[in-house]
Design a protein around this motif. Structure first.
Motif, mmCIF file in Angstrom:
data_model
loop_
_atom_site.group_PDB
_atom_site.id
_atom_site.type_symbol
_atom_site.label_atom_id
_atom_site.label_comp_id
_atom_site.label_asym_id
_atom_site.label_seq_id
_atom_site.Cartn_x
_atom_site.Cartn_y
_atom_site.Cartn_z
ATOM 1 N N ALA A 137 0.825 -1.206 0.000
ATOM 2 C CA ALA A 137 0.000 0.000 0.000
ATOM 3 C C ALA A 137 0.860 1.257 0.000
ATOM 4 C CB ALA A 137 -0.927 0.006 1.207
ATOM 5 N N ASP A 138 2.179 1.094 0.201
ATOM 6 C CA ASP A 138 3.119 2.217 0.238
ATOM 7 C C ASP A 138 2.722 3.248 1.283
ATOM 8 O OD1 ASP A 138 5.519 3.345 -0.560
ATOM 9 O OD2 ASP A 138 4.538 4.678 -2.000
ATOM 10 N N SER A 139 2.149 2.750 2.371
ATOM 11 C CA SER A 139 1.773 3.628 3.475
ATOM 12 C C SER A 139 2.509 3.176 4.726
ATOM 13 C CB SER A 139 0.261 3.583 3.707
ATOM 14 O OG SER A 139 -0.135 2.253 4.002
ATOM 15 N N ASN A 140 3.821 3.109 4.596
ATOM 16 C CA ASN A 140 4.640 2.512 5.647
ATOM 17 C C ASN A 140 4.735 3.383 6.887
ATOM 18 O OD1 ASN A 140 5.481 0.195 4.157
ATOM 19 N ND2 ASN A 140 6.579 1.633 2.863
ATOM 20 N N ASP A 141 4.607 2.723 8.002
ATOM 21 C CA ASP A 141 4.944 3.315 9.284
ATOM 22 C C ASP A 141 6.238 2.628 9.681
ATOM 23 O OD1 ASP A 141 5.307 4.080 11.882
ATOM 24 O OD2 ASP A 141 3.228 3.770 12.469
ATOM 25 N N PHE A 142 7.359 3.311 9.447
ATOM 26 C CA PHE A 142 8.661 2.667 9.589
ATOM 27 C C PHE A 142 8.957 2.202 11.008
ATOM 28 C CE2 PHE A 142 9.282 5.592 5.892
ATOM 29 C CZ PHE A 142 9.206 4.600 4.940
ATOM 30 N N ASP A 143 8.207 2.703 11.982
ATOM 31 C CA ASP A 143 8.390 2.246 13.356
ATOM 32 C C ASP A 143 7.689 0.916 13.603
ATOM 33 O OD1 ASP A 143 9.897 4.474 14.024
ATOM 34 O OD2 ASP A 143 8.127 5.619 14.600
ATOM 35 N N GLU A 144 6.776 0.552 12.729
ATOM 36 C CA GLU A 144 6.013 -0.673 12.925
ATOM 37 C C GLU A 144 6.226 -1.611 11.744
ATOM 38 O OE1 GLU A 144 2.053 -0.399 14.426
ATOM 39 O OE2 GLU A 144 2.400 1.622 15.143
ATOM 40 N N GLN A 145 7.262 -2.387 11.813
ATOM 41 C CA GLN A 145 7.587 -3.369 10.796
ATOM 42 C C GLN A 145 6.879 -4.687 11.130
ATOM 43 O OE1 GLN A 145 10.342 -2.882 8.004
ATOM 44 N NE2 GLN A 145 8.923 -1.213 8.332
ATOM 45 N N PRO A 146 6.704 -5.572 10.132
ATOM 46 C CA PRO A 146 6.060 -6.849 10.426
ATOM 47 C C PRO A 146 6.915 -7.693 11.355
ATOM 48 C CG PRO A 146 6.933 -6.845 8.191
ATOM 49 C CD PRO A 146 7.099 -5.461 8.724
ATOM 50 N N SER A 147 6.242 -8.465 12.196
ATOM 51 C CA SER A 147 6.956 -9.353 13.118
ATOM 52 C C SER A 147 6.926 -10.806 12.643
ATOM 53 C CB SER A 147 6.345 -9.280 14.513
ATOM 54 O OG SER A 147 4.991 -9.722 14.478
ATOM 55 N N HIS A 148 5.959 -11.135 11.790
ATOM 56 C CA HIS A 148 5.809 -12.499 11.284
ATOM 57 C C HIS A 148 5.402 -12.445 9.819
ATOM 58 C CE1 HIS A 148 5.641 -13.105 15.581
ATOM 59 N NE2 HIS A 148 5.967 -14.360 15.346
ATOM 60 N N TRP A 149 5.586 -13.561 9.128
ATOM 61 C CA TRP A 149 5.271 -13.632 7.708
ATOM 62 C C TRP A 149 4.786 -15.019 7.333
ATOM 63 C CZ3 TRP A 149 7.432 -16.509 3.640
ATOM 64 C CH2 TRP A 149 8.429 -17.405 4.031
ATOM 65 N N MET A 150 4.142 -15.104 6.168
ATOM 66 C CA MET A 150 3.827 -16.373 5.522
ATOM 67 C C MET A 150 3.751 -16.131 4.021
ATOM 68 S SD MET A 150 -0.244 -17.207 6.099
ATOM 69 C CE MET A 150 -0.045 -17.570 7.809
ATOM 70 N N PRO A 151 3.933 -17.174 3.206
ATOM 71 C CA PRO A 151 3.861 -16.989 1.756
ATOM 72 C C PRO A 151 2.467 -16.534 1.340
ATOM 73 C CG PRO A 151 4.785 -19.144 2.297
ATOM 74 C CD PRO A 151 4.272 -18.552 3.572
ATOM 75 N N LEU A 152 2.415 -15.810 0.229
ATOM 76 C CA LEU A 152 1.120 -15.444 -0.339
ATOM 77 C C LEU A 152 0.392 -16.703 -0.777
ATOM 78 C CD1 LEU A 152 2.060 -12.392 -2.586
ATOM 79 C CD2 LEU A 152 0.884 -12.347 -0.396
ATOM 80 N N PRO A 153 -0.929 -16.736 -0.662
ATOM 81 C CA PRO A 153 -1.659 -17.905 -1.163
ATOM 82 C C PRO A 153 -1.630 -17.940 -2.684
ATOM 83 C CG PRO A 153 -3.179 -16.202 -0.453
ATOM 84 C CD PRO A 153 -1.797 -15.727 -0.083
ATOM 85 N N THR A 154 -1.877 -19.082 -3.247
ATOM 86 C CA THR A 154 -1.974 -19.221 -4.689
ATOM 87 C C THR A 154 -3.227 -18.485 -5.153
ATOM 88 O OG1 THR A 154 -0.941 -21.379 -4.546
ATOM 89 C CG2 THR A 154 -2.137 -20.890 -6.573
ATOM 90 N N PRO A 155 -3.113 -17.638 -6.178
ATOM 91 C CA PRO A 155 -4.311 -16.934 -6.644
ATOM 92 C C PRO A 155 -5.314 -17.915 -7.272
ATOM 93 C CG PRO A 155 -2.410 -16.401 -8.021
ATOM 94 C CD PRO A 155 -1.922 -17.285 -6.926
ATOM 95 N N PRO A 156 -6.569 -17.518 -7.329
ATOM 96 C CA PRO A 156 -7.565 -18.419 -7.925
ATOM 97 C C PRO A 156 -7.281 -18.618 -9.409
ATOM 98 C CG PRO A 156 -8.531 -16.274 -7.385
ATOM 99 C CD PRO A 156 -7.134 -16.265 -6.856
ATOM 100 N N GLY A 157 -7.641 -19.769 -9.911
ATOM 101 C CA GLY A 157 -7.465 -20.065 -11.334
ATOM 102 C C GLY A 157 -8.590 -19.435 -12.149
ATOM 103 N N GLU A 158 -8.429 -19.501 -13.450
ATOM 104 C CA GLU A 158 -9.480 -19.002 -14.333
ATOM 105 C C GLU A 158 -10.681 -19.931 -14.262
ATOM 106 O OE1 GLU A 158 -8.440 -17.900 -18.301
ATOM 107 O OE2 GLU A 158 -6.435 -17.315 -17.671
ATOM 108 N N GLU A 159 -11.852 -19.348 -14.190
ATOM 109 C CA GLU A 159 -13.064 -20.149 -14.121
ATOM 110 C C GLU A 159 -13.726 -20.199 -15.495
ATOM 111 O OE1 GLU A 159 -14.961 -19.774 -9.905
ATOM 112 O OE2 GLU A 159 -14.494 -17.760 -10.678
ATOM 113 N N GLY A 160 -14.362 -21.300 -15.762
ATOM 114 C CA GLY A 160 -15.131 -21.394 -16.989
ATOM 115 C C GLY A 160 -14.380 -22.109 -17.996
#
Length: 69
Positions: free
Chosen positions: A46-69
């Protein structure tokens, strides 16, 4: 999906990840982040960083949905 992992174990190769921030108000947040070597910190999508509050934990992004139809 994967379990939350300490941010120290996150990839720092330009990969985007889900990052968790503990916040006092109004609530904790989950955002998409990548590590910036030029800034030497995590930058959120979002490019709205609060540099004093960095993430403490992470996980991989989920797989995006496939094309339907």
């Amino acid at each position: 999906m994967s379990e939350w992992q300490p941010i120290e174990t996150a990839p720092k190769d330009g990969t985007w990840v889900l990052g968790f921030q503990r916040r006092s108000a109004p609530q904790d947040t989950i955002q998409v982040w990548t590590f910036s070597y030029s800034e030497n910190l995590w930058i959120n999508a979002a490019d709205s960083n609060d540099f004093d509050e960095q993430p403490s934990h992470w996980m991989p992004l989920p797989t995006p949905p496939g094309e339907e139809g």
